[in-house]
Structure formats: structure tokens, C-alpha cells
Motif scaffolding. Structure first.
Motif, PDB file in Angstrom:
ATOM      1  N   HIS A 263     -21.289  -3.226   5.431  1.00  0.00           N
ATOM      2  CA  HIS A 263     -21.688  -4.396   6.218  1.00  0.00           C
ATOM      3  C   HIS A 263     -20.512  -5.311   6.533  1.00  0.00           C
ATOM      4  CE1 HIS A 263     -25.759  -3.102   5.662  1.00  0.00           C
ATOM      5  NE2 HIS A 263     -25.587  -3.094   4.339  1.00  0.00           N
ATOM      6  N   ASP A 264     -19.331  -4.946   6.051  1.00  0.00           N
ATOM      7  CA  ASP A 264     -18.110  -5.717   6.330  1.00  0.00           C
ATOM      8  C   ASP A 264     -17.095  -4.745   6.916  1.00  0.00           C
ATOM      9  OD1 ASP A 264     -15.879  -7.325   6.449  1.00  0.00           O
ATOM     10  OD2 ASP A 264     -15.992  -7.992   4.354  1.00  0.00           O
ATOM     11  N   LEU A 265     -16.981  -4.723   8.230  1.00  0.00           N
ATOM     12  CA  LEU A 265     -16.136  -3.744   8.906  1.00  0.00           C
ATOM     13  C   LEU A 265     -14.665  -4.144   8.954  1.00  0.00           C
ATOM     14  CD1 LEU A 265     -18.529  -2.706  11.804  1.00  0.00           C
ATOM     15  CD2 LEU A 265     -18.204  -1.640   9.553  1.00  0.00           C
ATOM     16  N   ARG A 266     -14.320  -5.307   8.378  1.00  0.00           N
ATOM     17  CA  ARG A 266     -12.897  -5.650   8.299  1.00  0.00           C
ATOM     18  C   ARG A 266     -12.196  -4.612   7.419  1.00  0.00           C
ATOM     19  NH1 ARG A 266     -12.861 -11.380   5.900  1.00  0.00           N
ATOM     20  NH2 ARG A 266     -14.461 -10.343   4.674  1.00  0.00           N
ATOM     21  N   VAL A 267     -10.979  -4.312   7.752  1.00  0.00           N
ATOM     22  CA  VAL A 267     -10.251  -3.253   7.074  1.00  0.00           C
ATOM     23  C   VAL A 267      -9.797  -3.691   5.681  1.00  0.00           C
ATOM     24  CG1 VAL A 267      -7.972  -3.844   7.993  1.00  0.00           C
ATOM     25  CG2 VAL A 267      -8.505  -1.478   7.488  1.00  0.00           C
ATOM     26  N   ARG A 268      -9.787  -2.725   4.753  1.00  0.00           N
ATOM     27  CA  ARG A 268      -9.230  -2.961   3.417  1.00  0.00           C
ATOM     28  C   ARG A 268      -7.712  -3.108   3.540  1.00  0.00           C
ATOM     29  NH1 ARG A 268     -12.302   1.600  -0.277  1.00  0.00           N
ATOM     30  NH2 ARG A 268     -14.402   0.801   0.075  1.00  0.00           N
ATOM     31  N   PRO A 269      -7.076  -3.758   2.561  1.00  0.00           N
ATOM     32  CA  PRO A 269      -5.619  -3.920   2.618  1.00  0.00           C
ATOM     33  C   PRO A 269      -4.899  -2.568   2.614  1.00  0.00           C
ATOM     34  CG  PRO A 269      -6.578  -5.326   0.917  1.00  0.00           C
ATOM     35  CD  PRO A 269      -7.662  -4.414   1.396  1.00  0.00           C
ATOM     36  N   TYR A 270      -3.809  -2.497   3.391  1.00  0.00           N
ATOM     37  CA  TYR A 270      -2.995  -1.286   3.415  1.00  0.00           C
ATOM     38  C   TYR A 270      -1.560  -1.624   3.785  1.00  0.00           C
ATOM     39  CZ  TYR A 270      -3.438  -1.235   8.548  1.00  0.00           C
ATOM     40  OH  TYR A 270      -3.389  -1.555   9.876  1.00  0.00           O
ATOM     41  N   ILE A 271      -0.683  -0.679   3.477  1.00  0.00           N
ATOM     42  CA  ILE A 271       0.733  -0.813   3.825  1.00  0.00           C
ATOM     43  C   ILE A 271       1.169   0.432   4.573  1.00  0.00           C
ATOM     44  CG2 ILE A 271       1.347  -2.345   1.924  1.00  0.00           C
ATOM     45  CD1 ILE A 271       2.296   0.025   0.330  1.00  0.00           C
ATOM     46  N   VAL A 272       2.176   0.249   5.429  1.00  0.00           N
ATOM     47  CA  VAL A 272       2.794   1.377   6.112  1.00  0.00           C
ATOM     48  C   VAL A 272       4.300   1.248   5.915  1.00  0.00           C
ATOM     49  CG1 VAL A 272       3.082   2.668   8.260  1.00  0.00           C
ATOM     50  CG2 VAL A 272       0.972   1.366   7.874  1.00  0.00           C
ATOM     51  N   LEU A 273       4.910   2.273   5.323  1.00  0.00           N
ATOM     52  CA  LEU A 273       6.356   2.315   5.135  1.00  0.00           C
ATOM     53  C   LEU A 273       6.992   2.960   6.356  1.00  0.00           C
ATOM     54  CD1 LEU A 273       9.056   2.224   3.580  1.00  0.00           C
ATOM     55  CD2 LEU A 273       8.382   4.386   2.500  1.00  0.00           C
ATOM     56  N   PHE A 274       7.927   2.250   6.975  1.00  0.00           N
ATOM     57  CA  PHE A 274       8.703   2.771   8.092  1.00  0.00           C
ATOM     58  C   PHE A 274      10.170   2.845   7.653  1.00  0.00           C
ATOM     59  CE2 PHE A 274       5.087   0.640  10.124  1.00  0.00           C
ATOM     60  CZ  PHE A 274       4.607   1.677  10.920  1.00  0.00           C
ATOM     61  N   PRO A 275      10.633   4.025   7.192  1.00  0.00           N
ATOM     62  CA  PRO A 275      12.033   4.131   6.766  1.00  0.00           C
ATOM     63  C   PRO A 275      12.976   4.014   7.962  1.00  0.00           C
ATOM     64  CG  PRO A 275      10.730   5.994   5.973  1.00  0.00           C
ATOM     65  CD  PRO A 275       9.896   5.260   6.971  1.00  0.00           C
ATOM     66  N   GLY A 276      14.139   3.445   7.713  1.00  0.00           N
ATOM     67  CA  GLY A 276      15.173   3.379   8.746  1.00  0.00           C
ATOM     68  C   GLY A 276      16.181   4.494   8.550  1.00  0.00           C
ATOM     69  N   ALA A 277      16.839   4.882   9.636  1.00  0.00           N
ATOM     70  CA  ALA A 277      17.842   5.947   9.547  1.00  0.00           C
ATOM     71  C   ALA A 277      19.124   5.458   8.876  1.00  0.00           C
ATOM     72  CB  ALA A 277      18.154   6.497  10.930  1.00  0.00           C
TER      73      ALA A 277
END
Length: 164
Positions: free
Chosen positions: A57-71
């Protein structure tokens, strides 16, 4: 001749550290690809293409992280004998969630895990202490209105120098 620093190994060290962050799904490079060794969602090896909602009943997203490594680029150390190599490697961890409290709390947990942490030697590499780039300010938490319901997020930048 000096050993080349494998950027995948370096990124893997950071990804492994991020798996210690609690109460958040973790993605590597994009949503849908879990951090190494992490299972997201239900079922064996299941990684949903999109982060899960807080509840039915709560469609807001759960917390998450995305790692974007640099070259990365050549590091600041000069080695006239060419006996070692260093790599100045930046990376971004985008912290996201369905409400401001989730995002701020997750940003604190990520910063606790990464800021001033020195990765252990791995694959013939030694690492400097992780820290945000000098003068970096992520600014206010942003809103991604392209999703329904909207998501809040902020990019956290860090860098470290790896040496062979």
C-alpha cells in the motif's frame, strides 16, 4: 615494467565494502545488477529490474544505492624508474529512496562505511584512504519525477589512490 592496476579489482573492493551498508539494496553500475554477492528481492539469485516498493500500500521505493565506478587517471606520484603505478580513482555512490528521511539516513550509513576508510591490500594493490574530492558538496537532495511515485536521490563522490 610496472604492473597495471586492474580497475575491476579496485571497483570490486569498493562494491564489497558497500555490501556492509544495512537496510538498503545495492546495485553495481546500474539498477538491476546487484552488488557482487548480494541478492535483492525474493527467490534465489533474484535481482529485480527496479527497486522494490516499501509495501503493497506504499509504492514509494525502499532505500537503495548504485555504485558507479570511475575509470580513473594516473595518480599524483612521480615514478621516474617506472617501478610502480598509481591510479587516482573516483567513484560515485548514488543514494536514493522514497522519502527524505530514508535518503538522509542512507547517506549517513554510506558515508560511515566509506569516508576515511582505507581498503585492505588486494591483488597486489595498496590503497589510500577514501574521501570526497576536495571541495565536493553534493548539494540538496534531488527529486526524480520521471518515476511514479517520485524518488529522492543524492550523488556522493569519493576518491582513492591505488598503488602497485
Amino acid at each position: 615494467m610496472a604492473t597495471v592496476i586492474d580497475r575491476r579489482v579496485f571497483a570490486g573492493v569498493i562494491a564489497a565494502r558497500l555490501t556492509t551498508v544495512t537496510n538498503a539494496a545495492g546495485y553495481y553500475g546500474q539498477i538491476g545488477r546487484a552488488l557482487p554477492g548480494q541478492t535483492i528481492g525474493t527467490g534465489t539469485g533474484h535481482t529485480p529490474a527496479d527497486p522494490q516498493p516499501k509495501g503493497p500500500h506504499d509504492l514509494r521505493v525502499r532505500p537503495y544505492i548504485v555504485l558507479f565506478p570511475g575509470a580513473g587517471t594516473d595518480g599524483p606520484d612521480t615514478d621516474v624508474a617506472d617501478t610502480f603505478v598509481d591510479l587516482d580513482a573516483p567513484f560515485q555512490v548514488t543514494v536514493a529512496g522514497g522519502d527524505i528521511d530514508d535518503v538522509l539516513a542512507l547517506a549517513t550509513r554510506v558515508d560511515t562505511a566509506l569516508n576515511r576508510w582505507t581498503p585492505p591490500p588486494t591483488g597486489g594493490m595498496r590503497f589510500g584512504r577514501l574521501a570526497p574530492p576536495a571541495g565536493y558538496d553534493p548539494g540538496p537532495v534531488l527529486t526524480d519525477a520521471s518515476t511514479k511515485p517520485a524518488r529522492l536521490y543524492t550523488p556522493l563522490l569519493y576518491r582513492a589512490i591505488a598503488h602497485t
